[in-house]
Design a protein around this motif. Structure first.
Motif, PDB file in Angstrom:
ATOM      1  N   ASN A  81       0.852  -1.183   0.000  1.00 38.94           N
ATOM      2  CA  ASN A  81       0.000   0.000   0.000  1.00 38.94           C
ATOM      3  C   ASN A  81       0.893   1.240   0.000  1.00 38.94           C
ATOM      4  O   ASN A  81       1.829   1.339   0.797  1.00 38.94           O
ATOM      5  N   ALA A  82       0.601   2.169  -0.907  1.00 39.21           N
ATOM      6  CA  ALA A  82       1.455   3.351  -1.048  1.00 39.21           C
ATOM      7  C   ALA A  82       1.402   4.230   0.202  1.00 39.21           C
ATOM      8  O   ALA A  82       2.417   4.806   0.603  1.00 39.21           O
ATOM      9  N   ALA A 158      -5.055   6.357  -1.857  1.00 37.90           N
ATOM     10  CA  ALA A 158      -4.157   5.203  -1.970  1.00 37.90           C
ATOM     11  C   ALA A 158      -4.427   4.195  -0.852  1.00 37.90           C
ATOM     12  O   ALA A 158      -4.347   2.982  -1.064  1.00 37.90           O
ATOM     13  N   MET A 258      -2.779  -3.690  -1.917  1.00 34.97           N
ATOM     14  CA  MET A 258      -2.990  -3.521  -3.356  1.00 34.97           C
ATOM     15  C   MET A 258      -2.001  -4.373  -4.139  1.00 34.97           C
ATOM     16  O   MET A 258      -0.830  -4.493  -3.752  1.00 34.97           O
ATOM     17  N   LEU A 264      -2.635   3.317  -9.216  1.00 38.44           N
ATOM     18  CA  LEU A 264      -2.468   4.264  -8.114  1.00 38.44           C
ATOM     19  C   LEU A 264      -3.124   5.592  -8.480  1.00 38.44           C
ATOM     20  O   LEU A 264      -3.838   6.192  -7.697  1.00 38.44           O
ATOM     21  N   THR A 282       0.762   2.711 -11.798  1.00 35.52           N
ATOM     22  CA  THR A 282       0.363   1.663 -10.865  1.00 35.52           C
ATOM     23  C   THR A 282       1.206   1.742  -9.584  1.00 35.52           C
ATOM     24  O   THR A 282       2.034   2.644  -9.440  1.00 35.52           O
ATOM     25  N   THR A 283       0.987   0.826  -8.684  1.00 35.03           N
ATOM     26  CA  THR A 283       1.477   1.019  -7.321  1.00 35.03           C
ATOM     27  C   THR A 283       2.946   0.617  -7.103  1.00 35.03           C
ATOM     28  O   THR A 283       3.770   1.455  -6.705  1.00 35.03           O
ATOM     29  N   LEU A 287       6.135   3.359  -7.175  1.00 37.32           N
ATOM     30  CA  LEU A 287       6.701   3.691  -5.868  1.00 37.32           C
ATOM     31  C   LEU A 287       8.189   3.342  -5.825  1.00 37.32           C
ATOM     32  O   LEU A 287       9.006   4.091  -5.276  1.00 37.32           O
ATOM     33  N   TYR A 323       5.019  11.358  -3.463  1.00 35.73           N
ATOM     34  CA  TYR A 323       5.381   9.947  -3.302  1.00 35.73           C
ATOM     35  C   TYR A 323       6.863   9.675  -3.053  1.00 35.73           C
ATOM     36  O   TYR A 323       7.210   8.945  -2.123  1.00 35.73           O
TER      37      TYR A 323
END
Ligand code: WTA
Length: 652
Positions: A81-82, A158, A258, A264, A282-283, A287, A323
């Protein structure tokens, strides 16, 4: 430039002048060893996986990369999870009481959120969203000024697996409406207003206009930011005040696990057609990419005070205000307003006040600072700075050297970072502890990134100029264009095979392997670091009832890099006056936003066209750039050009 001290640059501006990293910087840098490039090259997947493993995962991945050109999956099978990575893991560590966000409003008001504060507010707002019916996979539009609530809302989305779509507060109601409708957003978060050069931008009022035609929106949340005396329309049942909802919200909200490839966010950006594209990130990969580049390019350390001046409405704000730095547990400075408010030293006074150590801004701002003169920064103690960066457009060597000397005090490495909304993270940049920089060059591809210069036929050019292509997948790469899978392939991966990403930028490579970015080679303009499609501006112009046809080109501009010049033919019987120019400029601002207003509008009876009726923008560009007019042999009527050139020179 007007500053007489510019003359001093001559020694620094010599072609061969290079800037090795200062020994003191190198000694403590995250990257001290050149071998990082070779190591990443030997096994790029292992290189990226190492950064991914510095993040917190709920389920480990089983495969680093699944590449079926042009579709990539990174960290297959992994879940994370972000918001946990940007907030929880710091709130639970020694960083609990560390400032995550130090925010200053334009009027001078201030707010500091520790990681613990952020942890609570993000969870509270996540609960607010849930209560209003937002769940995993739903899209949420955010139309806000640069206030902490914007970062909070992104992270709250998020947390529950909702997809945010941030719309820059400078965009018009119509732009907001189109983006909401394209994403089918369920909820909108906006504010009563936001400050800009002492004025309040009435965001809610603009949102209300958009909301007349956005059937997917069920609820609107309004952050109270502006002057309380400002009238705000609150529609019963649909509109809610942020602070009221937060009062009753629990600060505990379990994060959704996720999939690494779950969406995301969507961020709209201009391309070569009239309609902006919703770039999908996307996540897991995103990230990983933003985390790794923030750590290495900015050499991010726990004691840093980091300031990226970009608005969060652009990708730079997503990746390097929110982020990337928060994933690193950094202290992020945010500032709501304009650099020249109330005076032209606002940035320098903030650097002094907060002890900023890392500063990241755009060449257009640097050129404006040069124009304003060195007395403004000289009034302030900027000695806390240890690294300065640039992004958004090519930086001319004069601006680079000015920045290096007067802001960086000839002590800070300058990182000129090339990347795009689509790439998600920095792609070409110096590594500040090891790279010897050259003013005007973004240096080398980040470790693990493979960039090449191609000629029109797609052959790799070992040195010299051509088109910039990325020839290996990377974790933060876009995964698609929202709702238009076919366009994703056609736009980016179809020129030289499905495994070559087409950037749309021209570049040249020197004998030492340094990339020199030359700007867009397509119909995308870069005005003050903002991406604007010529077709978008043309569509806005022809939308006006008086306009028959319009052609838009970029022209060089001392501060903005590029400015917009529009050639317009009016309908029969309509006469173009000065008032009409103003009206059309306002019309474009209403359709797109003030950033897209043309500098010049030239009314003309004819546009240069080929015999088949295609407008020859190349020739219009020659006129706008004040160049000799190129080859006109394919024109249906060659005399059009001579007339236009004279007219342009007389009118601008
Ligand atoms: C341009 C902004 C030269 C480039 C992060 C690219 C640059 C477009 C640089 C993407 C740089 C960005 N040097 N040109 N350091 N950084 N660009 O999507 O033309 O708003 O294609 O992303 O900005 O703009 P975008």
């Amino acid at each position: 430039m007007s500053d007489p001290r510019t003359a001093e640059f001559s020694d620094l501006l010599r072609e061969d002048r290079t800037f090795p990293p200062p020994d003191s910087f190198r000694a403590n840098a995250h990257v001290r060893d050149e071998r990082i490039y070779a190591e990443a090259e030997r096994d790029p997947e292992a290189f990226w996986a190492q950064f991914a493993s510095e993040l917190e995962w709920s389920t480990p991945w089983t495969q680093v990369l699944d590449w079926r050109p042009p579709h990539a999956k990174w960290f297959v099978g992994g879940t994370l999870n972000a918001s946990v990575n940007c907030v929880d893991r710091h709130a639970r560590s020694h960083r609990r009481n560390k400032a995550a966000i130090i925010w200053e409003g334009e009027p001078g008001d201030r707010r500091t959120l520790t990681y613990w504060d952020l942890y609570r507010e993000v969870q509270q707002f996540a609960n607010v969203l849930k209560k209003l019916g937002v769940s995993r996979g739903d899209r949420v539009a955010l139309y806000l000024p640069l206030i902490p609530e914007l970062a909070i809302a992104m992270l709250a989305c998020a947390r529950i697996g909702a997809v945010h779509s941030v719309v820059f507060g400078g965009f018009s109601s119509e732009s907001l409406r189109d983006r909401i409708n394209d994403a089918q957003a369920k909820l909108l978060v906006t504010a009563d207003g936001g400050y800009r050069r002492g004025q309040i931008v009435p965001l809610k009022q603009m949102a209300d206009e958009a909301l007349q035609d956005t059937p997917s929106i069920r609820n609107v949340i309004i952050v109270q930011r502006g002057d309380r005396s400002m009238p705000v329309h609150v529609q019963e049942g649909r509109d809610h005040w942020y602070h009221r909802l937060m009062q009753d919200a629990s600060p505990v909200c379990a994060p959704e696990a996720m999939d690494a490839e779950d969406m995301l966010y969507i961020l709209y950006t201009s391309g070569t057609t009239g309609k902006p594209k919703g770039i999908v990130h996307t996540t897991g990969g995103y990230l990983t990419g933003t985390y790794a580049t923030t750590k290495l390019v900015f050499d991010m350390k726990d004691e840093d005070v980091y300031w990226c001046t970009a608005d969060i409405g652009w990708v730079t704000g997503h990746s390097y205000v929110v982020y990337g730095p928060l994933a690193n547990g950094a202290t992020v400075l945010m500032y709501e307003g304009a650099p020249d408010w109330p005076q032209k030293d606002r940035f320098w006074s903030m650097i002094e006040k907060y002890g900023v150590t890392i500063f990241y801004t755009a060449p257009t701002a640097i050129r404006a600072f040069m124009r304003w003169g060195v007395d403004w920064p000289a009034k302030h103690d900027l000695s806390t700075l240890r690294l300065i960066g640039s992004v958004g457009e090519p930086i001319n060597p004069e601006a680079w050297v000015w920045y290096y000397r007067y802001i960086g005090g000839e002590r800070c490495p300058v990182v000129d970072t090339w990347w795009q909304t689509e790439t998600g993270a920095i792609m070409i940049s110096p590594l500040p502890g090891i790279t010897t920089t050259r003013p005007g060059s973004a240096s080398r591809p980040f470790p693990g990134i493979k960039a090449e210069i191609k000629n029109e036929r797609g052959e790799t050019v070992p040195s010299g100029g051509g088109l910039l292509a990325i020839t290996r997948p990377w974790p933060a790469m876009l995964r698609g264009i929202y709702g238009d899978p076919e366009r994703y392939v056609r736009q980016y991966w179809n020129r030289w095979g499905h495994d070559v990403y087409v950037t749309g930028d021209g570049a040249k490579l020197d004998a030492d392997g340094n990339f020199w970015l030359l700007g867009r080679v397509d119909d995308v303009l870069n005005v003050a670091g903002h991406r604007i499609g010529t077709m978008e501006v043309e569509s806005a112009l022809v939308d006006h009832p008086s306009v028959a046809e319009a052609a838009v080109v970029g022209k060089p501009h001392e501060i903005k890099g590029q400015a917009i010049a529009a050639f317009v033919t009016l309908k029969e019987g309509i006469f173009g006056t000065k008032a009409h120019v103003d009206e059309l400029r306002e019309h474009v601002a209403r359709k797109i936003g003030a950033i897209a207003k043309p500098d010049d509008i030239i009314f003309t009876a004819d546009l240069p066209k080929t015999r088949s009726g295609k407008i020859m923008r190349r020739l219009l560009r020659d006129i706008a750039e004040g160049k000799a007019i190129g080859d006109t042999t394919t024109l249906a009527d060659a005399s059009v050009m001579a007339k236009l050139k004279t007219q342009y020179e007389n009118e601008t």
